[in-house]
Scaffold this active site. Sequence first.
Site, PDB file in Angstrom:
ATOM      1  CG  ASP A 137      43.085  30.274  34.355  1.00 17.78           C
ATOM      2  OD1 ASP A 137      42.373  30.431  33.340  1.00 17.78           O
ATOM      3  OD2 ASP A 137      44.325  30.290  34.323  1.00 17.78           O
ATOM      4  CG  HIS A 144      47.389  25.319  26.866  1.00 18.39           C
ATOM      5  ND1 HIS A 144      48.643  25.883  26.795  1.00 18.39           N
ATOM      6  CD2 HIS A 144      47.070  25.276  28.185  1.00 18.39           C
ATOM      7  CE1 HIS A 144      49.055  26.190  28.025  1.00 18.39           C
ATOM      8  NE2 HIS A 144      48.122  25.819  28.882  1.00 18.39           N
ATOM      9  CD  GLU A 209      49.026  30.258  31.102  1.00 17.32           C
ATOM     10  OE1 GLU A 209      47.975  30.450  31.745  1.00 17.32           O
ATOM     11  OE2 GLU A 209      49.686  29.200  31.165  1.00 17.32           O
ATOM     12  CD  GLU A 211      44.087  31.883  30.704  1.00 20.45           C
ATOM     13  OE1 GLU A 211      42.966  31.849  31.236  1.00 20.45           O
ATOM     14  OE2 GLU A 211      45.116  31.384  31.212  1.00 20.45           O
ATOM     15  CG  ASP A 243      46.979  32.847  34.242  1.00 19.92           C
ATOM     16  OD1 ASP A 243      47.332  33.448  35.269  1.00 19.92           O
ATOM     17  OD2 ASP A 243      46.858  31.602  34.175  1.00 19.92           O
ATOM     18  NE  ARG A 247      54.431  29.115  31.149  1.00 18.90           N
ATOM     19  CZ  ARG A 247      53.103  29.014  31.188  1.00 18.90           C
ATOM     20  NH1 ARG A 247      52.488  28.426  32.213  1.00 18.90           N
ATOM     21  NH2 ARG A 247      52.387  29.507  30.203  1.00 18.90           N
ATOM     22  CD  GLN A 250      52.803  26.776  35.662  1.00 16.96           C
ATOM     23  OE1 GLN A 250      53.270  27.690  34.964  1.00 16.96           O
ATOM     24  NE2 GLN A 250      51.785  26.043  35.262  1.00 16.96           N
ATOM     25  CE  LYS A 263      49.584  29.199  35.569  1.00 17.88           C
ATOM     26  NZ  LYS A 263      49.377  29.411  34.127  1.00 17.88           N
ATOM     27  CB  THR A 267      45.524  37.697  36.363  1.00 12.45           C
ATOM     28  OG1 THR A 267      46.127  36.607  37.067  1.00 12.45           O
ATOM     29  CG2 THR A 267      44.757  37.157  35.170  1.00 12.45           C
ATOM     30  CD  GLU A 384      50.690  25.781  24.265  1.00 13.04           C
ATOM     31  OE1 GLU A 384      50.102  25.154  23.374  1.00 13.04           O
ATOM     32  OE2 GLU A 384      50.126  26.651  24.957  1.00 13.04           O
TER      33      GLU A 384
END
Length: 437
Positions: A137, A144, A209, A211, A243, A247, A250, A263, A267, A384
Amino acid sequence: MNETHDPALRSWVESANVAGADFPIQNLPVGVFRRRGTSEAGRVGVAIGDAILDVAACLDAGLFTGEAREVAAACRVPALNALMALDASAMRALRDAVSRLLRVGGDARAERARASLLVPMAEAELQLPAQVGDYTDFYASVHHATNVGRMFRPDNPLLPNYKWVPIGYHGRASSLVVSGTPVVRPRGQIKPPSADVPRVDRTQSLDYELEVGAFVRRGNPLGTPVPLARAEEHLFGICLVNDWSARDIQAWEYQPLGPFLGKSFATTVSPWVVTMEALEPFRGPGPVRPAGDPPLLDYLRDDGDRARGGIALTLEVHLRTARMREQGAPPACVSRVSFTTMYWTFAQMLAHHTSNGCNLRPGDLIASGTVSGEAPDSRGCLLERTWRGQEPLELPGGEVRRFLEDGDEVILRGYCEREGAVRIGLGACSGIVLAAP
Ligand code: CA
């Protein structure tokens, strides 16, 4: 480009000709399927409108000749790896042959035998498209990286290495799941800023996420870097990737070695791989480096990549809560962003990945990292989008989200559009959040 990209082509599969369809005859993405509710072996299919062309069945019916017949023999298995191990010319041969079988005015034998060659997508169970040996990844969106950096380091949002080196980490291949697979909210070590010690709990800040993934075509021997000018030859096609990220887990675990259990719990990958051949009409300039950015090191600089490394791909995040589902309300689009906003191209990521001699293998998955643009509504994750929960997202119907709740469904979509070309789509990449056990 060649005749398979001709915007005038129409298919006898009528649903492929509907304006806005993801899978018109100009797309022809490949995936792995079997009939739902059966124990038959998975095999390679080509998406056309709302149906799947069974490549092995076409082979058995004697519809392929020459190189296409040899290539189709790699389609009897429940993974695209064998196809991905072949040269680009192999996929072109198969694409040409399939296009001729499916087009109006082409080889009419396929239409006559449609009952045995086509499987309605609604009756199919789609599987992971490849056996992914390694999943990497990246972090290729400068917007970002800047946003996330700004939250944690307001004075110095972007780390000094960012514009020199495509940043990435090794992800977990075993927990890749195909679109539609539910995702269980993980538990883990969490230490809120106010607490002295961590506790084990279900994540309070589950995120998606947005992606794009690229599957590797052919491999490179260990010790042999792929030069940037040849990197596109090692790309097979693209898909959507979610993904999923916890948080809080993480934030506590990520220093100094990077993401781990925050993570690796799941996925999600979309089932249809849109080939590099199908993307031809939508290729364009790679990222334009703003004045003042450091120069690219030689191994990351190539005129071909600068001219054609970009993909005119629009990406969207849709969210549907349990209540919206109960009320029959459609998913709400909460973000839309162009993939042309990325700082690094897939070819640069692949060239960098192999620059130390690291070997890639057919079917390896390279993900772009969260795709975010400059505007708030183009941000590709809730971290975000809601700025760590400080600016909650208000959904149609009045519900509010800081992070994902149990029962929320996240649906990623992507499509390429350009004047003079027929729009092609990546399909959907979806998953529903289940409560922690
Ligand atoms: Ca990511």
